[in-house]
Design a protein around this motif. Structure first.
Motif, PDB file in Angstrom:
ATOM      1  N   ILE A  25       0.832  -1.209   0.000  1.00 37.09           N
ATOM      2  CA  ILE A  25       0.000   0.000   0.000  1.00 37.09           C
ATOM      3  C   ILE A  25       0.866   1.258   0.000  1.00 37.09           C
ATOM      4  N   CYS A  26       0.516   2.181  -0.872  1.00 36.66           N
ATOM      5  CA  CYS A  26       1.144   3.510  -0.916  1.00 36.66           C
ATOM      6  C   CYS A  26       0.072   4.555  -0.646  1.00 36.66           C
ATOM      7  N   LEU A  27       0.365   5.451   0.271  1.00 40.93           N
ATOM      8  CA  LEU A  27      -0.607   6.479   0.664  1.00 40.93           C
ATOM      9  C   LEU A  27       0.155   7.730   1.066  1.00 40.93           C
ATOM     10  N   SER A  28      -0.376   8.890   0.709  1.00 43.60           N
ATOM     11  CA  SER A  28       0.291  10.142   1.099  1.00 43.60           C
ATOM     12  C   SER A  28      -0.741  11.173   1.509  1.00 43.60           C
ATOM     13  N   ILE A  29      -0.310  12.091   2.376  1.00 39.90           N
ATOM     14  CA  ILE A  29      -1.168  13.186   2.816  1.00 39.90           C
ATOM     15  C   ILE A  29      -0.278  14.386   3.117  1.00 39.90           C
ATOM     16  N   HIS A  30      -0.810  15.568   2.854  1.00 40.89           N
ATOM     17  CA  HIS A  30      -0.037  16.797   3.033  1.00 40.89           C
ATOM     18  C   HIS A  30      -0.710  17.714   4.047  1.00 40.89           C
ATOM     19  N   SER A  31       0.037  18.661   4.534  1.00 36.29           N
ATOM     20  CA  SER A  31      -0.467  19.627   5.508  1.00 36.29           C
ATOM     21  C   SER A  31      -1.700  20.342   4.959  1.00 36.29           C
ATOM     22  N   GLY A  32      -2.726  20.464   5.795  1.00 35.17           N
ATOM     23  CA  GLY A  32      -3.940  21.163   5.399  1.00 35.17           C
ATOM     24  C   GLY A  32      -4.914  20.332   4.580  1.00 35.17           C
ATOM     25  N   GLU A  33      -4.662  19.028   4.461  1.00 33.39           N
ATOM     26  CA  GLU A  33      -5.495  18.166   3.621  1.00 33.39           C
ATOM     27  C   GLU A  33      -6.349  17.233   4.484  1.00 33.39           C
ATOM     28  N   ILE A  34      -7.561  16.976   4.025  1.00 34.77           N
ATOM     29  CA  ILE A  34      -8.430  15.972   4.646  1.00 34.77           C
ATOM     30  C   ILE A  34      -8.548  14.814   3.664  1.00 34.77           C
ATOM     31  N   LEU A  35      -8.017  13.648   4.059  1.00 38.77           N
ATOM     32  CA  LEU A  35      -7.984  12.479   3.194  1.00 38.77           C
ATOM     33  C   LEU A  35      -9.006  11.457   3.682  1.00 38.77           C
ATOM     34  N   GLY A  36      -9.900  11.028   2.801  1.00 30.58           N
ATOM     35  CA  GLY A  36     -10.874  10.004   3.128  1.00 30.58           C
ATOM     36  C   GLY A  36     -10.300   8.622   2.854  1.00 30.58           C
ATOM     37  N   LEU A  37     -10.582   7.664   3.748  1.00 28.98           N
ATOM     38  CA  LEU A  37     -10.129   6.289   3.571  1.00 28.98           C
ATOM     39  C   LEU A  37     -11.355   5.379   3.561  1.00 28.98           C
ATOM     40  N   LEU A  38     -11.579   4.723   2.417  1.00 33.68           N
ATOM     41  CA  LEU A  38     -12.752   3.875   2.207  1.00 33.68           C
ATOM     42  C   LEU A  38     -12.339   2.437   1.967  1.00 33.68           C
ATOM     43  N   GLY A  39     -13.237   1.524   2.248  1.00 32.07           N
ATOM     44  CA  GLY A  39     -12.984   0.121   1.961  1.00 32.07           C
ATOM     45  C   GLY A  39     -14.025  -0.765   2.599  1.00 32.07           C
ATOM     46  N   MET A 187      -9.543  23.101  11.390  1.00 27.47           N
ATOM     47  CA  MET A 187      -8.228  22.537  11.713  1.00 27.47           C
ATOM     48  C   MET A 187      -7.373  22.397  10.466  1.00 27.47           C
ATOM     49  N   ALA A 188      -7.982  21.972   9.353  1.00 22.93           N
ATOM     50  CA  ALA A 188      -7.239  21.836   8.100  1.00 22.93           C
ATOM     51  C   ALA A 188      -6.717  23.192   7.630  1.00 22.93           C
ATOM     52  N   LYS A 189      -7.531  24.230   7.790  1.00 22.78           N
ATOM     53  CA  LYS A 189      -7.091  25.575   7.402  1.00 22.78           C
ATOM     54  C   LYS A 189      -5.909  26.045   8.232  1.00 22.78           C
ATOM     55  N   GLU A 190      -5.834  25.549   9.462  1.00 23.50           N
ATOM     56  CA  GLU A 190      -4.714  25.911  10.342  1.00 23.50           C
ATOM     57  C   GLU A 190      -3.479  25.051  10.072  1.00 23.50           C
ATOM     58  N   GLY A 191      -3.556  24.130   9.088  1.00 18.57           N
ATOM     59  CA  GLY A 191      -2.396  23.355   8.693  1.00 18.57           C
ATOM     60  C   GLY A 191      -2.361  21.914   9.167  1.00 18.57           C
ATOM     61  N   HIS A 192      -3.397  21.472   9.891  1.00 23.35           N
ATOM     62  CA  HIS A 192      -3.442  20.080  10.337  1.00 23.35           C
ATOM     63  C   HIS A 192      -3.809  19.165   9.167  1.00 23.35           C
ATOM     64  N   SER A 193      -3.319  17.929   9.217  1.00 23.79           N
ATOM     65  CA  SER A 193      -3.693  16.896   8.251  1.00 23.79           C
ATOM     66  C   SER A 193      -4.661  15.942   8.936  1.00 23.79           C
ATOM     67  N   ILE A 194      -5.666  15.477   8.194  1.00 24.49           N
ATOM     68  CA  ILE A 194      -6.694  14.624   8.797  1.00 24.49           C
ATOM     69  C   ILE A 194      -6.957  13.427   7.891  1.00 24.49           C
ATOM     70  N   ILE A 195      -6.916  12.220   8.469  1.00 21.20           N
ATOM     71  CA  ILE A 195      -7.328  11.006   7.767  1.00 21.20           C
ATOM     72  C   ILE A 195      -8.673  10.600   8.341  1.00 21.20           C
ATOM     73  N   PHE A 196      -9.683  10.558   7.486  1.00 16.57           N
ATOM     74  CA  PHE A 196     -11.075  10.387   7.891  1.00 16.57           C
ATOM     75  C   PHE A 196     -11.587   9.042   7.372  1.00 16.57           C
ATOM     76  N   ILE A 197     -11.831   8.090   8.289  1.00 11.68           N
ATOM     77  CA  ILE A 197     -12.337   6.767   7.911  1.00 11.68           C
ATOM     78  C   ILE A 197     -13.844   6.743   8.112  1.00 11.68           C
ATOM     79  N   SER A 198     -14.579   6.379   7.076  1.00 12.82           N
ATOM     80  CA  SER A 198     -16.034   6.348   7.195  1.00 12.82           C
ATOM     81  C   SER A 198     -16.616   5.374   6.184  1.00 12.82           C
ATOM     82  N   HIS A 199     -17.765   4.766   6.558  1.00 15.63           N
ATOM     83  CA  HIS A 199     -18.511   3.956   5.608  1.00 15.63           C
ATOM     84  C   HIS A 199     -19.535   4.810   4.857  1.00 15.63           C
ATOM     85  N   LYS A 200     -19.709   6.071   5.290  1.00 14.82           N
ATOM     86  CA  LYS A 200     -20.758   6.911   4.714  1.00 14.82           C
ATOM     87  C   LYS A 200     -20.171   7.737   3.570  1.00 14.82           C
TER      88      LYS A 200
END
Length: 509
Positions: A25-39, A187-200
């Motif tokens: 698995i290859c995955l990347s995320i950058h500052s200020g980004e909200i990344l969704g993780l589905l499966g 939080m993303a606007k302030e530079g935090h990175s977020i990985i968001f896991i959801s079935h929705k």
């Protein structure tokens, strides 16, 4: 601690005995980004995030923070590198205050009067991110949304620049979900990175900038959320088209099957959990009960199915008084039950699939003959359930614990419907399931409604409630805030009723 400007997971592979959970698995995320993780269930999302949070070590692959390789041997290492995680089930001490919970594990808390420092810093976070919560309230006094804010604040106190959220909206009302999304965007606007896991899928499309889709331990798709819709995401997840707009045929309800009159039930601590509740469910009808967990739904279901005594009131099934009858007797009268906790109450994990298929019916023909079970009949019956309900299992002679969550739920539903019940009590039937399993379970409920059974559906998923229900009840503190035909109420009203802010007049029992 350096701020996380970028994080990459490259070639991550993790195997357990008999299964490869993650493969390259290859995955990347950058500052200020909200990344969704589905499966799908079992796709490897949790394993991957456990690796990132230091709970597992990868067999192969590298994690890079700001371009430099790092080794995460434990959650302490991950926290030190600026990675925080909010688990699906909150890790808070209920009897402690918010400030006390935050102070625990906060290494920079002063030795003398640590709560003063925490309360002061907490005020700053509240103003910066909108994380408003009372520092001196006990956790048990907070709503689910407020408790989640405490978990986010705990991670921020420990210096988290990257935040992992696992199914964060599963216990929230729609207004609380909207508030959470605003907090995460800020939080993303302030530079935090977020990985968001959801079935929705709607949540992923609403909140996230990008989405990564896993299937069978591998990345099968990645997209900008502005360029995909939920149909395309679902196809990536399960490898086929999913029907989202299920057709609920307009049916004329028959005679009442379940009649509950002035029912009062106490909870585990002796408190009144269900308060003088009255309603009915008719043949060819689904009554959906919405509400945040902990408002008496579990106690109501257990009282109806014979698992908990009622203090007062009556429960009738097909005209027969079953109040405080045994679970076996109520089952014999035609009441089936899909329990909320499928592993704990729905199956016996260590016994075989074919044995689980006859639970509650093992004492009746054709399975019981004389003093012994007829195993030929049992295995033939279990094979029919697996085939009819599309349960993916190697055979009927494997332990149920070897099946995925979605297949266990299909097995339970198949077992409960195989006896042709007059009433099905389904508590959170699709909770935690992927879109493929969810579609199948919901379709089966609608099909059996057309065949004439009554369904009492308990769910916190409002999409599910609106899709399946003929009438909708909203439960708050042991009472119904209203019982309304599904076409006469909107999501906003339901959200207000779930929070106890609005009551609509019930239109019939």
């Amino acid at each position: 601690m350096k701020k996380i400007l970028s994080l990459k997971m490259e070639g991550i592979t993790k195997a357990f005995p008999g299964v490869i959970a993650n493969r390259g698995i290859c995955l990347s995320i950058h500052s200020g980004e909200i990344l969704g993780l589905l499966g799908e269930n079992g796709a490897g999302k949790t394993t991957l995030m456990n690796i990132l949070y230091g709970l597992y070590r990868p067999d192969e692959g590298t994690i890079l923070i700001n371009g430099e390789p790092v080794v995460l041997n434990s959650p302490r290492d991950s926290i030190r590198m600026g990675i925080g995680m909010v688990h699906q089930h909150f890790m808070l001490i209920q009897n402690h205050t918010v400030a006390e919970n935050i102070t625990l594990g906060y290494k920079d808390a002063p030795f003398f009067f640590p709560l003063r420092e925490v309360e002061k810093k907490l005020k700053g976070f509240s103003e910066l991110y909108g994380l408003e919560v009372s520092a001196r309230k006990a956790v048990w006094q907070l709503s689910a949304g407020e408790q989640q804010r405490v978990e986010i604040i705990k991670a921020l106190f420990r210096g988290a620049h990257l935040l992992i959220l696992d199914e964060p909206t599963s216990v929230l009302t729609p207004p609380e979900t909207a508030d959470l999304f605003e907090i995460l965007k800020r939080m993303a606007k302030e530079g935090h990175s977020i990985i968001f896991i959801s079935h929705k899928l709607e949540e992923i499309l609403t909140l996230c900038n990008r989405v990564v889709v896993l299937r069978k331990g591998e990345v099968v798709g990645e997209a900008d959320t502005r360029e995909v819709d939920k149909v395309a995401l679902a196809r990536m997840m399960v490898g086929r088209d999913i029907v989202f707009d299920l057709t609920r045929k307009k049916l004329t309800p028959g005679d009442p099957v379940l009649e509950v009159d002035n029912l009062t039930v106490r909870g585990d601590r002796g408190e009144v959990a269900v308060r003088e509740l009255s309603f009915s469910v008719c043949r060819r009808e689904i009554l959906g009960v919405a509400g945040i967990s902990g408002n008496g739904q579990r106690e109501l279901v257990e009282a109806i199915t014979g698992l908990r005594p009622a203090d007062s009131g009556t429960v009738r099934v097909a005209g027969r008084d079953v109040t405080n009858s045994s679970a076996r007797l109520i089952s014999d009268y035609g009441v089936s039950h899909v329990p909320e906790e499928r592993i704990k109450f729905g199956v016996v994990p260590n016994i075989m699939v074919y044995e689980n298929c006859i639970l509650k019916r093992h004492h009746r023909p054709p399975f019981f003959r004389g003093l012994f079970l007829d195993y030929d009949a049992v295995k033939e019956h279990s094979s029919r359930i697996l085939k009819s309900f599309k349960v993916a299992a190697p055979s009927t002679s494997v332990p149920v614990k070897n099946l995925s969550g979605g297949n266990i739920q299909k097995l339970i539903l198949g077992r409960e419907l195989a006896g042709e019940p007059c009433l099905l009590v389904a508590a959170h039937p699709t909770y935690g399931l992927d879109v493929g399993a969810t579609e199948y379970i919901r379709t089966q409920l609608l099909e059996h409604r057309e065949r004439g059974i009554s369904v009492l559906l308990i769910s916190e998923d409002l999409e599910e409630i609106f899709q399946l229900s003929d009438r909708i009840a909203v439960m708050f503190k042991g009472e119904f805030m209203g019982v309304i035909p599904a076409g006469e109420v909107n999501m906003e009203d339901i959200g207000l009723m779930m929070a106890g802010s609005k009551r609509l007049e019930a239109r019939g029992k």
